[in-house]
Design a protein around this motif. Sequence first.
Motif, mmCIF file in Angstrom:
data_model
loop_
_atom_site.group_PDB
_atom_site.id
_atom_site.type_symbol
_atom_site.label_atom_id
_atom_site.label_comp_id
_atom_site.label_asym_id
_atom_site.label_seq_id
_atom_site.Cartn_x
_atom_site.Cartn_y
_atom_site.Cartn_z
ATOM 1 N N THR A 22 -16.594 6.616 12.442
ATOM 2 C CA THR A 22 -17.897 6.876 13.052
ATOM 3 C C THR A 22 -18.983 6.592 12.020
ATOM 4 O O THR A 22 -18.695 6.417 10.834
ATOM 5 C CB THR A 22 -18.016 8.342 13.477
ATOM 6 O OG1 THR A 22 -17.856 9.143 12.308
ATOM 7 C CG2 THR A 22 -16.963 8.705 14.497
ATOM 8 N N GLU A 23 -20.215 6.576 12.468
ATOM 9 C CA GLU A 23 -21.307 6.325 11.532
ATOM 10 C C GLU A 23 -21.398 7.399 10.469
ATOM 11 O O GLU A 23 -21.840 7.155 9.358
ATOM 12 C CB GLU A 23 -22.632 6.230 12.298
ATOM 13 C CG GLU A 23 -22.907 4.808 12.742
ATOM 14 C CD GLU A 23 -24.274 4.691 13.371
ATOM 15 O OE1 GLU A 23 -25.187 5.427 12.952
ATOM 16 O OE2 GLU A 23 -24.391 3.870 14.292
ATOM 17 N N SER A 24 -20.959 8.598 10.842
ATOM 18 C CA SER A 24 -21.028 9.681 9.866
ATOM 19 C C SER A 24 -19.849 9.640 8.894
ATOM 20 O O SER A 24 -19.744 10.482 8.015
ATOM 21 C CB SER A 24 -21.105 11.025 10.579
ATOM 22 O OG SER A 24 -20.166 11.080 11.612
ATOM 23 N N ARG B 270 -1.117 -9.063 2.160
ATOM 24 C CA ARG B 270 -1.414 -7.655 1.988
ATOM 25 C C ARG B 270 -2.545 -7.177 2.892
ATOM 26 O O ARG B 270 -2.453 -6.123 3.524
ATOM 27 C CB ARG B 270 -1.747 -7.389 0.518
ATOM 28 C CG ARG B 270 -1.270 -6.050 0.032
ATOM 29 C CD ARG B 270 -1.180 -6.020 -1.476
ATOM 30 N NE ARG B 270 -1.183 -4.640 -1.900
ATOM 31 C CZ ARG B 270 -2.266 -3.963 -2.195
ATOM 32 N NH1 ARG B 270 -3.435 -4.556 -2.141
ATOM 33 N NH2 ARG B 270 -2.182 -2.703 -2.554
ATOM 34 N N GLY C 101 -16.439 9.772 9.610
ATOM 35 C CA GLY C 101 -15.173 10.391 10.009
ATOM 36 C C GLY C 101 -14.396 9.424 10.893
ATOM 37 O O GLY C 101 -14.921 8.392 11.324
ATOM 38 N N LEU C 102 -13.120 9.756 11.161
ATOM 39 C CA LEU C 102 -12.332 8.910 12.044
ATOM 40 C C LEU C 102 -12.842 9.034 13.475
ATOM 41 O O LEU C 102 -13.159 10.130 13.939
ATOM 42 C CB LEU C 102 -10.864 9.332 12.004
ATOM 43 C CG LEU C 102 -10.108 8.989 10.725
ATOM 44 C CD1 LEU C 102 -8.761 9.681 10.730
ATOM 45 C CD2 LEU C 102 -9.920 7.485 10.593
ATOM 46 N N THR C 103 -12.922 7.892 14.156
ATOM 47 C CA THR C 103 -13.381 7.923 15.549
ATOM 48 C C THR C 103 -12.303 8.459 16.473
ATOM 49 O O THR C 103 -12.570 9.199 17.409
ATOM 50 C CB THR C 103 -13.769 6.508 16.008
ATOM 51 O OG1 THR C 103 -14.681 5.975 15.054
ATOM 52 C CG2 THR C 103 -14.413 6.520 17.381
ATOM 53 N N TYR C 104 -11.055 8.043 16.194
ATOM 54 C CA TYR C 104 -9.965 8.414 17.093
ATOM 55 C C TYR C 104 -8.944 9.275 16.388
ATOM 56 O O TYR C 104 -8.643 9.061 15.222
ATOM 57 C CB TYR C 104 -9.265 7.156 17.616
ATOM 58 C CG TYR C 104 -10.184 6.208 18.322
ATOM 59 C CD1 TYR C 104 -10.623 6.468 19.617
ATOM 60 C CD2 TYR C 104 -10.626 5.050 17.690
ATOM 61 C CE1 TYR C 104 -11.471 5.600 20.266
ATOM 62 C CE2 TYR C 104 -11.476 4.171 18.331
ATOM 63 C CZ TYR C 104 -11.900 4.456 19.619
ATOM 64 O OH TYR C 104 -12.742 3.601 20.250
ATOM 65 N N SER C 105 -8.395 10.227 17.126
ATOM 66 C CA SER C 105 -7.253 10.946 16.587
ATOM 67 C C SER C 105 -6.010 10.116 16.905
ATOM 68 O O SER C 105 -6.048 9.201 17.727
ATOM 69 C CB SER C 105 -7.142 12.318 17.230
ATOM 70 O OG SER C 105 -6.973 12.194 18.622
ATOM 71 N N PHE C 106 -4.904 10.461 16.241
ATOM 72 C CA PHE C 106 -3.667 9.714 16.462
ATOM 73 C C PHE C 106 -3.267 9.768 17.936
ATOM 74 O O PHE C 106 -2.820 8.792 18.527
ATOM 75 C CB PHE C 106 -2.546 10.294 15.600
ATOM 76 C CG PHE C 106 -1.263 9.538 15.723
ATOM 77 C CD1 PHE C 106 -1.090 8.331 15.070
ATOM 78 C CD2 PHE C 106 -0.234 10.026 16.512
ATOM 79 C CE1 PHE C 106 0.082 7.621 15.207
ATOM 80 C CE2 PHE C 106 0.946 9.314 16.654
ATOM 81 C CZ PHE C 106 1.105 8.110 15.995
ATOM 82 N N ILE C 107 -3.483 10.939 18.531
ATOM 83 C CA ILE C 107 -3.054 11.118 19.923
ATOM 84 C C ILE C 107 -3.889 10.233 20.864
ATOM 85 O O ILE C 107 -3.389 9.773 21.894
ATOM 86 C CB ILE C 107 -3.088 12.619 20.284
ATOM 87 C CG1 ILE C 107 -2.043 12.932 21.342
ATOM 88 C CG2 ILE C 107 -4.453 13.073 20.704
ATOM 89 C CD1 ILE C 107 -1.673 14.402 21.391
ATOM 90 N N TYR D 3 0.831 -1.228 0.000
ATOM 91 C CA TYR D 3 0.000 0.000 0.000
ATOM 92 C C TYR D 3 0.854 1.262 0.000
ATOM 93 O O TYR D 3 0.583 2.207 0.729
ATOM 94 C CB TYR D 3 -0.934 0.036 1.222
ATOM 95 C CG TYR D 3 -1.910 -1.110 1.287
ATOM 96 C CD1 TYR D 3 -3.094 -1.080 0.549
ATOM 97 C CD2 TYR D 3 -1.654 -2.206 2.090
ATOM 98 C CE1 TYR D 3 -3.996 -2.128 0.618
ATOM 99 C CE2 TYR D 3 -2.547 -3.263 2.157
ATOM 100 C CZ TYR D 3 -3.714 -3.221 1.424
ATOM 101 O OH TYR D 3 -4.598 -4.252 1.500
ATOM 102 N N THR D 4 1.953 1.244 -0.732
ATOM 103 C CA THR D 4 2.753 2.469 -0.855
ATOM 104 C C THR D 4 2.851 2.807 -2.329
ATOM 105 O O THR D 4 2.159 2.206 -3.161
ATOM 106 C CB THR D 4 4.176 2.255 -0.320
ATOM 107 O OG1 THR D 4 4.814 1.275 -1.147
ATOM 108 C CG2 THR D 4 4.179 1.791 1.120
ATOM 109 N N ALA D 5 3.746 3.744 -2.649
ATOM 110 C CA ALA D 5 3.945 4.130 -4.045
ATOM 111 C C ALA D 5 4.602 3.014 -4.854
ATOM 112 O O ALA D 5 4.678 3.094 -6.081
ATOM 113 C CB ALA D 5 4.802 5.389 -4.114
#
Lengths: 294, 547
Positions: free
Chosen positions: B478-480, B394, B482-488, B325-327
Amino acid sequence: MAGLIERDKVSGQTTTGHEWNGIKELNTPVPRLLWAFLITATIFSVTWTVLMPSWPGINGYFRGLLGVDQRVAVTQSVEEAAVERESWTSRIDSEDFAAIQADDALMAIVRETGAALFGDNCAACHGTNARGTPGFPNLVAAPTMWGDDPETVAETIRVGINGTSPETRYAQMLAFGRDHMLERADIDAVVSYVETLSRPELAAGMDADTLAYGAEVFAANCAGCHGEDARGMTDTGAPNLTDQYWTYGGDRASIRQSVYHGRAGTMPSWEGRLSPTHIKLLTLYVLDLRAHEQ
Amino acid sequence: MIADLTRAERLWAMLILGALGLIGLAMAIGGRNDLLGIHGWIVLAAGLAGFIAVMRGRDAPEPSAERLNEYYDAPTRVGLILTLLWAVVGMGVGFWVAALLAWPDMTFDVPWLSFGRLRPVHTSGVIFGFGGNALIATSFHVLQRTTRARLPDQISPWFVLLGYNLFCVIAASGYLMGLTQSKEYAEPEWYADIWLVVVWVVYFAIYMRTLARRKEPHIYVANWYYMAFILVVAILHIVNNLAVPISLDSAKSYSLFSGVQDAMTQWWYGHNAVAFFLTAGFLGMMYYYLPKRAGRPIFSYRMSIISFWGITFMYMWAGSHHLHYTALPHWVQTLGMAFSVVLLVPSWASAGNALLTLNGAWHKVRDDAVLRFMALAAIFYGITTFEGSFMAIRAVNSLSHYTDWTIGHVHAGALGWVAMITFGSLYSIVPSMFKRERIYSQKLVEVHFWLALSGTVIYVFAMWNSGVTQGLMWRTYTESGGLTYSFIDSLVAMHPYYIARAFGGLLFLLGALTALYNVVMTIRMPAPASDDPALDIPAKPALQAGE
């Protein structure tokens, strides 16, 4: 040296007849299980290379029977995700702040999505709880320096403060001591005066003349940005000095440091890094945090 | 050490060390405005110290011709001690950087205490310092025993061992100063790389020269692996480090490769460093010390052949699974994955061959911690190679990549396999190498075994948990949409695992310290009244007739 071929009592197998410093080898045939394992793994792998893009040629490579391509796949899934989110992102884009803030369902999405967005982009400076870290203001409780109406907050995020955008907000606290704009005595007096602005009880322990002089120094040098009442001015981005919120610390040493060496905090210009939707979303998220605090 | 050398060899040694000192001086003067200069002083000091030592011993009497009737083990003895010293350094720094991840403020604003500089000291310290010295020391031992020939001369083994350690010192000190090519496991700069090539060519020559003089008709499997290790590491090292220095008086260089070609070359190198340094070399070690200690014949010669050729052939292609999954073009990823899957078969054949060799000796595994180290190493080798092939798929990699799962996998191999086979081998030859009847304390070996095992298990489980948690947190929506968690958020979730990992590492480090103490005390034990070297000598010239 070619030794004797012996029969091993434990396994019943014969040795190969080789010996190296006492180490011998059995001539045990390769177990059938291993052959089966090797053949299965090979069949799987060969099949996989037939299905997927794999073997290189001179002008390109074999595309695979399934026609899978990671570039196409990733572009597609990004597009699909965008389409899925469009039901609410289109409303964020088109509706005004007040309308969005009035819609509980939409605000639930803002809170959910905004939390991760804030965590990935803002928390490193403003803290995971948005309550600030040394050098970076509390976004939840403290008064905003550039104004707290939604359009202004969104603009602050877009252009940043002392950032790289040509339209960036610009603010600098001068280095009154280092650049010889004030004498040491002036600085001491004005620092005392500023201390009493947020903690009037300190005045009792201070020399009244010094405080009066400090107030004069303040009026002549500081009021231009911080306002005559020291409550800050959103035009200049100078903070309110009379409340309990301090970006760089409200103890005497920190205030003195600010007056002597000046301050010029930076907030990146987020335009280009964040989409207009994301900027609007973060604005709503931060204002929502503030609204809940009050 | 110097008395072992013939007079001619002493002259050669002085010549080589003098030349080394002059090179160091040139580096120190030419690079006086650069960090290269500091390395120049280190090289000069090394050359000068060696030169003086040899000069002081140059008048010692010529070594007796009797020596040719014995194996030349002095370099192995020194190599074993260096192995343990590097183990303590490498694992000690490893523990420190593990603690840094849990408590990042411990850099105290000192540049050389930062994670980025210390981490390669840990990785190079354990891989090259600990692992490399163990391989050199044991390979000299195994090579002589399985060919029944003495090493070809008395100077080249020292050149390899000490020259290699000079490389390790240059590498580690460079990292602390901030010198790096930014290629993982190939961080040292161009001059250190050139030096390693010289050392490595001499190493390979020793192997070939000794094999050519062997008194056994066949070449034992252990030597196949040691040779694959030396030969392939040379190829990997030279190709991946091709670079142009910005000038001869600067430490800085630029790689010949860029972009995705650079990434592919780097991971072709990186994965094969795992394959040929950390696998093939240590399989060579296992193939000698495990059957020797167990007193059992190798389970199957035929399986050895399949494993060896399978491993050497398949590994070469597998590197691209580091770049899923890279270039990197999709087709290269597919091939990397396909070969990695088949690679499991020869890997398990090797692990199985080792474990089945223990049939008939399992009671020894129960009673003897030394053999248990080696048996457990084979088990961890099996676990790790399964995990490796699995992670190379993979879809699995999309979860595991960039997470601590990778770190857990590497340490299952490094602690469970590489270090355990090394400690087992080391304990089994230390008494005979230093002419002592036994190891100082069998009980301490037992303590070391349980420290090592519990440390490894804690470490690996902590990283499995944290890696899978990380991977899942990063891909939870999330259901909408977006990401549920931030990296932090994921970092906060890692904190307890990072503490557990540091604790596991600490246990492993304590084990290494136990080993160092035990070996030092063994050396300090009185020598037995009469040793009987008759059993451990090369083939006498008289035996050659008729062969």
